[in-house]
Design a protein around this motif. Structure first.
Motif: not given
Length: 264
Positions: A140-157
């Motif tokens: 895996v190249d990157f893990e974005l955590r959360g339940c659910p994930i954060d919208r702003g963090q997803l856009l940043e990734v």
């Protein structure tokens, strides 16, 4: 008179795939909830595979694949390897994909007992003995955590991979977010058990802002001193069994690893 030059072809856009394994779809819905930003992403990315959004899906290869959900069945195990093979970069999104999710609680009991309780014909069900994160099976190249994930963090990734840089995701704890919001510490002031000191930031300290202790939705922070927190939770009325249940609700395998490794 010479013929006019042929029109130049626009450069091809990078291809994005979004895939689901054992999950509730909440992290995929976070991408759909981006709304206006999603339109901008569609201008920069060819969204080639996203069944949650469209039945018009295309096969790989994909420049970036976002994977939600844990590996829980033999079919999942085969499919996640195919997704990895078709993807230049693979990013796992959410607690299920990064740490097994709520469904990984079944790892502490025999799968046969659960199958017999839930299904009228358990002999029709194909299931692995444990629910495991994607990284347990493929790189895996990157893990974005959360339940659910954060919208702003997803856009940043997504933006970071488009730009060819490392995602700027904070690695501090929820306590840092509480300080930024000016929250009174629920543990210090009110004796409320809280996993904020050992939980990765990303939720904006949502629960402590409303007087509740953090439930650890975003998994363990990169630097985690769990043994220092346990006595405070004992002081606030929790025994070891309560603490174990608290830790293992959303990010089962991640917090289990922290417990085994000791202080970060």
């Amino acid at each position: 008179m010479s013929a006019p030059p042929a029109p130049s072809r626009p450069p091809s856009r990078p291809r994005l795939g979004v895939f689901k394994f054992a999950s509730c779809d909440g992290c995929q819905l976070t991408l759909l909830d981006c709304e206006d930003e999603l339109l901008g992403l569609a201008d920069e990315w060819d969204i080639a595979h996203f069944p949650e959004a469209s039945s018009a899906v295309a096969s790989g290869p994909y420049d970036l694949s976002l994977v939600e959900g844990s590996v829980s069945t033999p079919e999942h195990l085969q499919r996640v390897r195919r997704v990895r093979a078709a993807s230049r970069y693979l990013v796992t999104i959410g607690a299920c994909a990064t740490a097994g999710g709520v469904q990984a609680l079944r790892n502490y009991a025999g799968i046969e007992e659960y199958l017999a309780t839930v299904y009228a014909r358990p002999d029709y069900i194909q299931s692995l003995a444990a629910s495991t994160p994607i990284a347990a099976h493929v790189p895996v190249d990157f893990e974005l955590r959360g339940c659910p994930i954060d919208r702003g963090q997803l856009l940043e990734v997504i933006t970071a991979f488009l730009a060819g840089r490392k995602p700027a995701i904070p690695n501090h704890s929820v306590c840092f977010s509480c300080k930024r919001r000016g929250n009174v510490c629920v543990t210090v002031a009110h004796g409320v058990p809280c996993l904020g000191p050992v939980t990765h930031a990303g939720c904006g300290a949502l629960c402590p802002t409303y007087g509740r202790g953090c439930y650890g939705c975003f998994g363990p922070a990169d630097t985690t001193n769990l043994p220092a927190l346990v006595p405070l939770m004992h002081r606030d009325g929790m025994d070891d069994a309560d603490i174990a249940r608290y830790l293992h609700t959303f990010n089962v395998t991640a917090f289990t690893a922290v417990e085994e490794e000791g202080p970060g």
